[in-house]
Enzyme design. Structure first.
Site, PDB file in Angstrom:
ATOM      1  N   GLN A 117       0.738  -1.267  -0.082  1.00  0.00           N
ATOM      2  CA  GLN A 117      -0.158   0.108   0.201  1.00  0.00           C
ATOM      3  C   GLN A 117       0.949   1.297  -0.087  1.00  0.00           C
ATOM      4  O   GLN A 117       2.006   1.248   0.650  1.00  0.00           O
ATOM      5  CB  GLN A 117      -0.976   0.119   1.259  1.00  0.00           C
TER       6      GLN A 117
ATOM      7  N   SER B 258       0.496   6.625   2.914  1.00  0.00           N
ATOM      8  CA  SER B 258       0.968   7.830   3.909  1.00  0.00           C
ATOM      9  C   SER B 258       2.051   8.670   3.198  1.00  0.00           C
ATOM     10  O   SER B 258       2.872   8.056   2.098  1.00  0.00           O
ATOM     11  CB  SER B 258       1.597   7.310   4.925  1.00  0.00           C
TER      12      SER B 258
ATOM     13  N   SER C 161       3.898  -0.243   3.650  1.00  0.00           N
ATOM     14  CA  SER C 161       4.091  -1.733   4.275  1.00  0.00           C
ATOM     15  C   SER C 161       4.372  -2.497   2.963  1.00  0.00           C
ATOM     16  O   SER C 161       3.656  -2.616   1.947  1.00  0.00           O
ATOM     17  CB  SER C 161       2.888  -2.205   4.760  1.00  0.00           C
TER      18      SER C 161
ATOM     19  N   GLU D 220     -10.290  -2.056   6.430  1.00  0.00           N
ATOM     20  CA  GLU D 220      -9.053  -2.185   7.015  1.00  0.00           C
ATOM     21  C   GLU D 220      -9.567  -2.267   8.430  1.00  0.00           C
ATOM     22  O   GLU D 220      -8.759  -2.667   9.479  1.00  0.00           O
ATOM     23  CB  GLU D 220      -8.030  -1.018   6.872  1.00  0.00           C
TER      24      GLU D 220
ATOM     25  N   ASN E  77      -5.320   5.179  16.753  1.00  0.00           N
ATOM     26  CA  ASN E  77      -6.521   4.991  17.620  1.00  0.00           C
ATOM     27  C   ASN E  77      -7.119   6.148  18.257  1.00  0.00           C
ATOM     28  O   ASN E  77      -8.262   6.206  18.567  1.00  0.00           O
ATOM     29  CB  ASN E  77      -5.965   4.009  18.718  1.00  0.00           C
ATOM     30  N   GLU E  78      -6.365   7.125  18.095  1.00  0.00           N
ATOM     31  CA  GLU E  78      -6.897   8.542  18.526  1.00  0.00           C
ATOM     32  C   GLU E  78      -7.694   9.086  17.415  1.00  0.00           C
ATOM     33  O   GLU E  78      -9.011   9.364  17.840  1.00  0.00           O
ATOM     34  CB  GLU E  78      -5.647   9.687  18.626  1.00  0.00           C
TER      35      GLU E  78
END
Lengths: 313, 376
Positions: free
Chosen positions: B125, B128, B160, B243, B357-358
């Protein structure tokens, strides 16, 4: 495989929700806490008409048969509305009395006429209960309260010590697991309501010129509460489905741990989000916050159930 | 409400179990984040693909078995219980393929999916960028119109599998005047194309699990654009949902790991250490909760939407907890190279990637609970 409530089960939950929405449970709770049981008794009658107390009574004694899934669905709603009284105890007593062959109480339980207390070790609402039971060394006994009210953090939980008076028969061991499961479902309902009222409060309470729910610190507390509650529910449902199998004690222990920790943590979040008003007796959510603490250790603390779980594994 | 498996589901499970028992390598493969391990995992994907087990839930015409979501969950349980290798094809199978099923042309489905199912093409992928992590809409890499296609320029990072993979997919700004979510295009490109420079990045333990990609006039034909040019954000979000849901970390992975942790506890645990025992109990309980949540999710008829963020936070934080417990149980051996340590290092990335997670907790608070949006 269809691991969500059926349409009928969803309708059962929403009919209880509607009934209880109209019942003004905070004022029923306050009367109950002061020793005036009349409004609470009337509410029990309505709940019986909706079928709640028939869920652990065999059909031949005017019940619906033992329906563990419906039982946890009902207990969740009763917890959401903080209904006072020996709910878990009466439901469990029906199973114990059935197993012991003491059937004469069963139609009255199903009809909501008999409130039954069951010591664990304190007997909840033994002053108003029509029958008080205790299990000692695997034997079910009738019992009577001794001494004064032992005040609980939850004003709606009126606890008494009891002494056995008459032997009734062998106690069904799985019935006590049923109590832990019913308590887990009730507790989860208490937590769910506390999340609901906290979200509402965070949307409307302004500080620094904004609703406090805009602040990420508050958001993240509430998101965590939802995660805890959402991942506890499937364990409660699965334990209900395991009733009658060898996995029931193990699954009940798992359900009680997860539900108790989710609900109790949510209660602490609710208190924090509400701030000072949440710490007052007068404000209704405090009734749920206190119940969440009491139910944490009722019918076995998470520590007790963790020991049971690891023994089962 | 029930948790019953039909005879057909039991038969599916038995068949998968027998197949895996016969083929899962006796010795664990080397880490897939190394060149040698990547090659071994690629070979394993071919073994899976040869019998349509790489993508059981895909339609048969693309190399799958047409398995239902429940059968997929069953397969995953058996896969990890058998101790089968980690999936090097995961980016393609779980992120790109669902996007293609939703937005791809028939030609794209025919060209891209079968080689993916056979384990012949491994995907990386490319989301980012140095200035666009959780805030993906801040991305600046560009796609410029060229004759018959597009020219890609810019830099991608934390990509990744890109150190060893064959192709990549990602978002590029195709409208130079656009901002944020607008004017983006979703494209696929070969990692060995002219103009692509790959610089592997060592992750926490030094293994090249991801890479930086430098793109200098990389030509991509029109046929490798997914969805409409300029509509890439919407196209990509269908992938993001996957995802964060069940597919990236299937429950079977956790139930198998929790069973192994329980075995480790029985083998090496000190029964008087009730604090550690309770952590083992929690791991078993959470794995079971996630498994049951999976059954609940596939039983629902409505779209779970933003609720997928609940899963992402849950599995990513639980993954760390579970592996930490194992390392603590191992005591002085906990710091030594091995499966548990590999799993631990892998788990540490969980709360960061696929939206930190934020960010997930903001999504839960705003889109599930209905709290007001605020300043970020």
């Amino acid at each position: 495989m269809r691991f969500v409530p059926s349409e009928e089960q969803r309708l059962f939950a929403s009919s209880l929700d509607k009934l209880l929405d109209q019942a003004d449970t905070p004022s029923v709770i306050r009367s109950w806490a002061s020793g005036d049981h009349a409004p609470g008794r009337r509410l029990w009658t309505s709940l019986a008409e909706a079928g709640v107390f028939a869920l652990t009574v065999p059909e031949e004694h005017d019940g619906a048969g033992l329906l563990p899934v419906e039982l946890v669905i009902a207990m969740h709603e009763l917890g959401r509305h903080a209904v006072p009284g020996p709910l878990v105890e009466t439901a469990t007593a029906a199973a114990l009395l059935t197993a012991a062959g003491e059937t004469r109480w069963l139609p009255r339980i199903a009809a909501g006429e008999a409130l039954v207390s069951l010591a664990a070790p304190y007997a909840l609402d033994a002053d108003t209960a029509d029958l008080v039971l205790t299990v000692q060394d695997g034997v079910l006994h009738e019992a009577e309260p001794t001494g004064m009210l032992r005040p609980s953090i939850d004003p709606a939980r009126r606890l008494f010590e009891v002494t056995p008076t008459r032997e009734l028969g062998d106690a069904d061991g799985t019935a006590l697991d049923l109590a832990a499961l019913a308590c887990a479902a009730q507790h989860l309902g208490v937590g769910r309501r506390l999340l609901e009222v906290s979200v509402d409060y965070a949307r409307t309470r302004h500080q620094y010129g904004h609703p406090i729910g805009e602040y990420q610190a508050v958001k993240h507390h509430l998101a965590d509460a939802l995660i805890d509650l959402e991942f506890a529910r499937p364990l409660v449902h699965a334990a209900a489905l395991a009733h009658g199998t060898a996995d029931f004690p193990r699954d009940t222990a798992a359900a009680k741990i997860a539900a108790a920790e989710a609900a109790y943590r949510t209660a602490k979040t609710a208190l924090q989000v509400h701030g000072a008003i949440g710490y007052t007796d007068e404000y209704a959510p405090s009734l749920w916050i206190r119940k969440a603490r009491a139910l944490h250790t009722a019918w076995g603390s998470p520590a007790t159930h963790r020991t049971r779980l690891m023994a089962a594994l | 409400m029930d948790l019953d498996f039909s005879p057909a589901h039991e038969a599916f499970r038995a068949e998968a179990r027998a197949w895996l028992r016969a083929r899962v390598p006796a010795e664990p493969l080397p880490s897939l984040e190394t060149a040698e391990g990547f090659a071994a995992h690629r070979a394993w994907e071919r073994t899976l693909g040869a019998d349509r087990y790489a993508t059981v839930n895909w339609p048969e015409e693309y190399g799958g078995r047409g398995a239902s979501p429940l059968e997929w969950l069953i397969f995953e349980e058996e896969y990890y219980a058998a101790g089968a290798p980690g999936r090097v094809s995961q980016n393609g199978v779980n992120l790109l393929a669902p996007t293609l099923f939703e937005h791809g042309t028939p030609d794209q489905l025919r060209r891209v999916l079968p080689p993916m199912a056979r384990g012949e093409v491994i995907w990386a992928q490319a989301w980012s960028e140095p200035g666009a992590g959780s805030d993906l809409a801040a991305l600046r890499s560009t796609a410029t119109r060229a004759d018959g296609g597009w020219l890609l320029n810019g830099q991608k990072t934390w990509s990744s599998r890109a150190a060893f993979a064959d192709r990549a997919f990602g978002l590029f700004r195709s409208d130079p005047g656009s901002e944020r979510h607008r004017g983006l295009t979703y494209l696929m490109f070969p990692l060995d194309a002219a103009g692509v420079t790959i610089r592997p990045i060592g992750r926490l333990d030094g293994k090249p699990a991801f890479a930086e990609l430098f793109l200098d006039d990389v030509f991509v034909p029109d046929e490798d654009v997914i969805g409409e040019p300029g509509n890439g954000w919407k196209v990509a979000m269908s992938t993001a949902g996957n995802e964060r849901g069940l597919t990236l970390r299937s429950p079977g992975r956790y139930t198998a790991a929790a069973d192994r942790l329980l075995a480790l506890w029985r083998d090496r645990g000190d029964p008087s250490d009730t604090a550690l025992r309770d952590r083992v109990a929690n791991a078993w309980l959470k794995a079971r909760a996630y498994r049951l949540k999976g059954f609940e999710t596939i039983s629902r008829t409505d779209d779970i939407g933003a609720e997928s963020s609940l899963n992402k936070v849950f599995w990513s934080e639980f993954d760390i907890e579970l592996h930490e417990t194992a390392l603590d149980l191992l005591g002085p051996d906990g710091e030594l190279d091995g499966d548990w340590l590999e799993g631990y290092v892998f788990s540490l990335a969980g709360p960061i990637y696929a939206g930190t997670n934020e960010v997930q907790r903001n999504v839960i608070a705003e889109r599930v609970l209905g709290l007001p949006r605020g300043a970020r």
